[in-house]
Structure formats: C-alpha cells, structure tokens
Scaffold this motif. Structure first.
Motif, short mmCIF file in Angstrom:
data_model
loop_
_atom_site.label_atom_id
_atom_site.label_comp_id
_atom_site.label_asym_id
_atom_site.label_seq_id
_atom_site.Cartn_x
_atom_site.Cartn_y
_atom_site.Cartn_z
N PRO A 1 0.83 -1.21 0.00
CA PRO A 1 0.00 0.00 0.00
C PRO A 1 0.87 1.26 0.00
CG PRO A 1 -0.26 -1.25 2.06
CD PRO A 1 0.73 -1.97 1.22
N ASP A 2 0.22 2.40 -0.12
CA ASP A 2 0.92 3.68 -0.13
C ASP A 2 1.72 3.90 1.15
OD1 ASP A 2 -0.39 4.09 -2.48
OD2 ASP A 2 -1.62 5.76 -1.79
N GLY A 3 2.78 4.67 1.01
CA GLY A 3 3.54 5.12 2.16
C GLY A 3 4.27 4.00 2.88
N ALA A 4 4.28 4.09 4.20
CA ALA A 4 5.03 3.15 5.03
C ALA A 4 4.15 2.02 5.57
CB ALA A 4 5.67 3.90 6.18
N GLU A 5 2.99 1.83 4.98
CA GLU A 5 2.10 0.76 5.43
C GLU A 5 2.66 -0.61 5.02
OE1 GLU A 5 -0.94 0.83 7.20
OE2 GLU A 5 -0.16 2.84 7.60
N PRO A 6 2.51 -1.61 5.88
CA PRO A 6 3.00 -2.95 5.52
C PRO A 6 2.06 -3.65 4.55
CG PRO A 6 1.95 -3.02 7.67
CD PRO A 6 1.96 -1.57 7.24
N LEU A 7 2.58 -4.64 3.86
CA LEU A 7 1.76 -5.50 3.02
C LEU A 7 1.12 -6.53 3.94
CD1 LEU A 7 0.81 -6.46 0.24
CD2 LEU A 7 2.88 -7.86 0.13
N ARG A 8 -0.17 -6.45 4.11
CA ARG A 8 -0.87 -7.34 5.05
C ARG A 8 -1.37 -8.58 4.31
NH1 ARG A 8 -2.15 -2.15 6.74
NH2 ARG A 8 -1.34 -1.67 8.82
N ARG B 1 7.18 -4.30 5.31
CA ARG B 1 7.03 -3.22 4.34
C ARG B 1 8.35 -3.05 3.62
NH1 ARG B 1 8.88 2.10 6.25
NH2 ARG B 1 9.78 1.84 8.32
N VAL B 2 8.30 -2.43 2.47
CA VAL B 2 9.52 -2.15 1.71
C VAL B 2 10.28 -1.02 2.41
CG1 VAL B 2 10.42 -1.33 -0.51
CG2 VAL B 2 8.45 -2.87 -0.45
N ASN B 3 11.58 -1.20 2.54
CA ASN B 3 12.42 -0.16 3.12
C ASN B 3 12.32 1.08 2.23
OD1 ASN B 3 14.61 1.51 3.87
ND2 ASN B 3 15.84 -0.24 4.47
N PRO B 4 11.99 2.25 2.78
CA PRO B 4 11.85 3.45 1.94
C PRO B 4 13.15 3.87 1.26
CG PRO B 4 11.68 4.03 4.26
CD PRO B 4 11.70 2.54 4.19
N ARG B 5 14.28 3.36 1.72
CA ARG B 5 15.55 3.64 1.03
C ARG B 5 15.67 2.79 -0.24
NH1 ARG B 5 19.08 6.73 3.80
NH2 ARG B 5 18.71 7.01 6.03
N ALA B 6 14.89 1.72 -0.33
CA ALA B 6 14.92 0.84 -1.50
C ALA B 6 13.81 1.19 -2.48
CB ALA B 6 14.79 -0.61 -1.08
N GLY B 7 12.64 1.53 -1.98
CA GLY B 7 11.51 1.88 -2.83
C GLY B 7 10.40 2.47 -1.99
N TYR B 8 9.65 3.40 -2.57
CA TYR B 8 8.60 4.08 -1.81
C TYR B 8 7.44 4.42 -2.74
CZ TYR B 8 6.51 7.06 1.75
OH TYR B 8 5.67 7.60 2.68
N ASP B 9 6.25 4.13 -2.28
CA ASP B 9 5.04 4.42 -3.04
C ASP B 9 4.35 5.60 -2.36
OD1 ASP B 9 2.70 4.49 -4.45
OD2 ASP B 9 2.18 2.40 -4.12
N GLY B 10 4.55 6.78 -2.90
CA GLY B 10 3.94 7.96 -2.33
C GLY B 10 4.73 9.21 -2.68
N PRO B 11 4.31 10.34 -2.13
CA PRO B 11 4.97 11.61 -2.44
C PRO B 11 6.43 11.62 -2.02
CG PRO B 11 2.88 11.98 -1.32
CD PRO B 11 3.15 10.51 -1.26
N LYS C 1 7.31 12.69 1.62
CA LYS C 1 7.11 11.67 2.64
C LYS C 1 8.20 10.60 2.58
CE LYS C 1 2.20 12.34 3.35
NZ LYS C 1 0.88 11.73 3.36
N GLN C 2 8.71 10.32 1.38
CA GLN C 2 9.81 9.37 1.28
C GLN C 2 11.05 9.91 1.97
OE1 GLN C 2 11.17 8.36 -2.68
NE2 GLN C 2 12.30 6.60 -1.93
N VAL C 3 11.34 11.19 1.76
CA VAL C 3 12.48 11.82 2.41
C VAL C 3 12.34 11.70 3.92
CG1 VAL C 3 13.64 14.02 2.82
CG2 VAL C 3 13.00 13.37 0.50
N ASP C 4 11.14 11.95 4.44
CA ASP C 4 10.90 11.85 5.88
C ASP C 4 11.03 10.41 6.36
OD1 ASP C 4 10.47 14.58 5.97
OD2 ASP C 4 8.28 14.40 5.90
N ALA C 5 10.52 9.45 5.58
CA ALA C 5 10.55 8.04 5.98
C ALA C 5 11.97 7.48 6.01
CB ALA C 5 9.67 7.21 5.05
N THR C 6 12.85 7.97 5.16
CA THR C 6 14.21 7.44 5.13
C THR C 6 15.04 7.88 6.33
OG1 THR C 6 15.01 9.29 3.77
CG2 THR C 6 14.29 7.29 2.61
#
Length: 163
Positions: free
Chosen positions: A71-78, A121-131, A134-139
């Motif tokens: 899913p979008d952002g930092a949500e895990p794949l459930r 969830r995918v590490n935001p340093r490897a890939g990110y689905d979203g703005p 927010k990726q910069v903040d998540a990393t």
C-alpha cells in the motif's frame, strides 16, 4: 501535433497550482497522482540483480511482489506467506525464506506483528510508493539495505541424549 491539420497543440498535464514550486514541493512529487508509481533506487536494484548479490531469483521475485503490491507510504503489506505463495507461485516455505533473507538484508522491514504473524514493508531507502516529501521523511528512520546479502545465522541445534 494534430496530424490532420498540422496544428501544434500543447498538452497540459498539471494545473497551474501544481506546476508552481512551493515549500512542500520536492522534485518528482507527482501531485495529484495521475497513477501510482514507486520511487526506486536504480543503483540498489542493479546491485540486487547481479549474480554475486547473494539474492537469488526467488528473493528478487518476492521483493518485486512487495514493491508492486504494498500500500501507499510506510504501510505494511498485510498478506500472509500463504496468500503470497498462492498469488506468486513459489511454495510457502520459499516465500518465508526469501522474506527472512530480504529482512535480514534490510530490503524489507518488519512493520507490524499480529500474534505470531509478522507483516513487512519495503524499506523506503529501496523503494517508496507515495509523495517524494514523505519518502524523504521516511528514510530518516530507516536502516540502509545491504547488498550482497548477509549470511543467514545458523540455527542452534539441540543436543540429543545418548541412548
């Protein structure tokens, strides 16, 4: 260009307010979203796809599955390993082994536990689905992925009683 009339036409992809830079705008921030996309580190992906990366084809398939289905952002794949296995094809044990290796290497991060189940969830340093903002903040909180893959620690063996 209109081929029938020869008239040059301009295609407007963004409204005027989306095109203007602002304090919350970061390069490549695709708002409003014309379609879902994932920002992926091409350098990391090149390393991951090398034969000496320590990751095999199953690991790369599972990682691609997480990139495509998260899913979008930092949500895990459930999804359970069984559900991923039924959708993707490899046996449930292969999915589990690949997810554990990808987690050990930092490509997948544990995000949630529900009883004995763990969701990643995918590490935001490897890939990110979203703005991009927010990726910069998540990393800022994410660890760096490791390629080549770290060695899986040996599982302790139980000593058997002598008969």
């Amino acid at each position: 260009m209109n081929r029938a009339t020869g008239e040059v036409m301009q295609l407007d992809l963004f409204g005027e307010e989306e095109a203007k830079p602002g304090p919350d705008k970061i390069r490549y921030d695709w708002n409003p979203h014309p379609g879902r996309h994932v920002n992926v580190s091409k350098t990391l992906m090149r390393k991951l796809w090398r034969k000496d990366s320590g990751y095999d084809q199953n690991d790369r398939d599972i990682f691609g599955f997480y990139l495509a289905h998260s899913p979008d952002g930092a949500e895990p794949l459930r999804m359970t390993f069984k559900e991923i296995s039924e959708t993707l094809g490899p046996a449930q044990g292969i999915v589990r082994t690949s997810v554990e290796k990808l987690h050990l290497g930092g490509l997948l991060l544990e995000a949630e536990r529900f009883g004995r189940m763990r969701f990643y969830r995918v590490n935001p340093r490897a890939g990110y689905d979203g703005p991009a903002k927010k990726q910069v903040d998540a990393t800022k909180e994410a660890r760096f992925p490791v390629v080549p893959a770290p060695q899986t620690p040996a599982k302790p063996t139980r000593k058997r009683k002598a008969a």
